[in-house]
Design a protein around this motif. Sequence first.
Motif, short mmCIF file in Angstrom:
data_model
loop_
_atom_site.label_atom_id
_atom_site.label_comp_id
_atom_site.label_asym_id
_atom_site.label_seq_id
_atom_site.Cartn_x
_atom_site.Cartn_y
_atom_site.Cartn_z
N SER A 341 0.86 -1.20 0.00
CA SER A 341 0.00 0.00 0.00
C SER A 341 0.88 1.24 0.00
CB SER A 341 -0.93 0.03 1.22
OG SER A 341 -0.18 0.21 2.39
N LEU A 342 0.35 2.31 -0.57
CA LEU A 342 1.07 3.60 -0.56
C LEU A 342 0.12 4.70 -0.11
CD1 LEU A 342 3.24 3.53 -3.82
CD2 LEU A 342 4.08 3.58 -1.49
N CYS A 343 -0.79 5.12 -1.01
CA CYS A 343 -1.60 6.31 -0.73
C CYS A 343 -2.72 6.04 0.29
CB CYS A 343 -2.21 6.84 -2.02
SG CYS A 343 -3.50 5.76 -2.71
N ARG A 344 -3.28 4.86 0.31
CA ARG A 344 -4.42 4.46 1.16
C ARG A 344 -5.68 5.27 0.88
NH1 ARG A 344 -2.13 1.07 5.22
NH2 ARG A 344 -4.13 0.96 6.28
N GLY A 346 -7.15 5.01 -2.49
CA GLY A 346 -7.73 4.49 -3.73
C GLY A 346 -7.08 5.01 -4.99
N GLU A 347 -6.10 5.89 -4.85
CA GLU A 347 -5.59 6.61 -6.02
C GLU A 347 -4.46 5.90 -6.76
OE1 GLU A 347 -2.90 9.94 -5.39
OE2 GLU A 347 -4.38 11.23 -6.31
N CYS A 348 -3.47 5.38 -6.01
CA CYS A 348 -2.23 4.95 -6.68
C CYS A 348 -2.32 3.54 -7.29
CB CYS A 348 -1.06 5.01 -5.70
SG CYS A 348 -1.08 3.71 -4.45
N GLY A 349 -3.20 2.71 -6.80
CA GLY A 349 -3.34 1.37 -7.36
C GLY A 349 -2.31 0.38 -6.83
N CYS A 351 -2.12 -1.15 -4.05
CA CYS A 351 -2.68 -2.26 -3.26
C CYS A 351 -3.57 -3.17 -4.10
CB CYS A 351 -3.47 -1.71 -2.07
SG CYS A 351 -4.90 -0.73 -2.57
N CYS A 382 -7.69 -0.54 -0.11
CA CYS A 382 -7.65 0.63 0.79
C CYS A 382 -8.91 1.48 0.68
CB CYS A 382 -6.41 1.47 0.51
SG CYS A 382 -6.45 2.25 -1.11
S1 FES Z 1 -2.73 2.13 -1.48
FE1 FES Z 1 -3.00 3.44 -3.17
S2 FES Z 1 -4.77 2.63 -4.13
FE2 FES Z 1 -4.58 1.48 -2.32
#
Ligand code: FES
Length: 397
Positions: A341-344, A346-349, A351, A382
Amino acid sequence: MSDQLKVKVKALGLLDLLAFKNLVPNRKKIFEKASAAPVEKVPHMNALAQSIHPKRQTFEITGIKDCPNDVKIYELKSKHAAFFRAGQYLSVKLDIKGYKVTRAYSILSSPKEALTGKCALGIKGSGFVSEYIADNWKVGDTITTSGPEGAFYYEELRDAKTVVGIAGGCGISPLYSMAQAIVDGTEDFKLVLLYGSRTKKDIVLEAELREIVSKSNGKVKVVHVLSEQEAKGCETGFVTKELISKYGGELPYSIFMCGPQEMYDFVQKEIEELGLEKKYVRAELYGQINNIQEYDKFPSEKEGRKYKMTILAAGKTFETLASSTESVLVAIERAKVAAPSLCRTGECGFCRSRLISGDVFIPEDTDGRRAADKQSGYIHPCASFPVSDIVIEVPVE
Ligand code: FES
């Protein structure tokens, strides 16, 4: 025949003929002299790209500064801090009692400081992970983060020359980084910052902002908007469309927002009435969704229900109970599965996982999935909330 094209061909000389004759034997000699060692596994260009866009960075904590409103600023130092765009974030990786979790925090410092290995994060000590950080991080500790991530930065081709920054509380971090970048010449645009706090004593980095304004040659302006106090030189109330128009000047200007969920809920409606083109409005979603039950289309009959969640990861099967009001990612982490996970938000994809069976609720405004992923049953855990028993396949880090 006067306009006939004449091409002069130079006759081959003796030296040219010799060079041509020696071409093959010379190449043979070069091959014979060359090393027989296999080519490096990671080609040079890949190593360079990895150093510019690292997946992981380690930093030493060199200072901790207490700020109003439970905010702490963590000063970090690394041998090779990656350069970033003002407005980007780092995802901090933590192991809390065996639970592998991540949290995204906007970078507070100027990109120019990264060239000397320095970086800073402003973190408000509320919430499970932030409280853990406030209680446990000490000067001298080493922490692990992602490389710089996110698209919340100024883009000359897309954004207007003037940016109205709207910040609330600790959401000042990315806009503070932009203000510094303008002063040190890394960025070139005009920033009008409408900074919302409850009272004067809740303002984070007030003196530092004043100094930035004084050095900015009129390129940075800061207006404090206090919701619970009237004070000289400050606006009172909330950031309304009237306030945005008053300080933004003539349209078009870009709007960059970063702050708590309540701020978005209010300001978003105000912005809609300004008639700005969509491309001029940017919002940095701040942390994961903690109030999904308040979303318009959330099925209210599912609120508070718990569902069986089966997780397939790294050839193993894990089971846990997941509440409809917590994200699938939180439940995966509680099952001690190290999901990426990165952004948490929904944006970065990052996860991205495959939903094998069951149903999840995904709010429209945080559904960052590609059309093909939607069709083939992939979700971003996320920003997905279980509304039935589910089986999910998770790529572990
Ligand atoms: S952590 Fe970025 S979309 Fe889920």
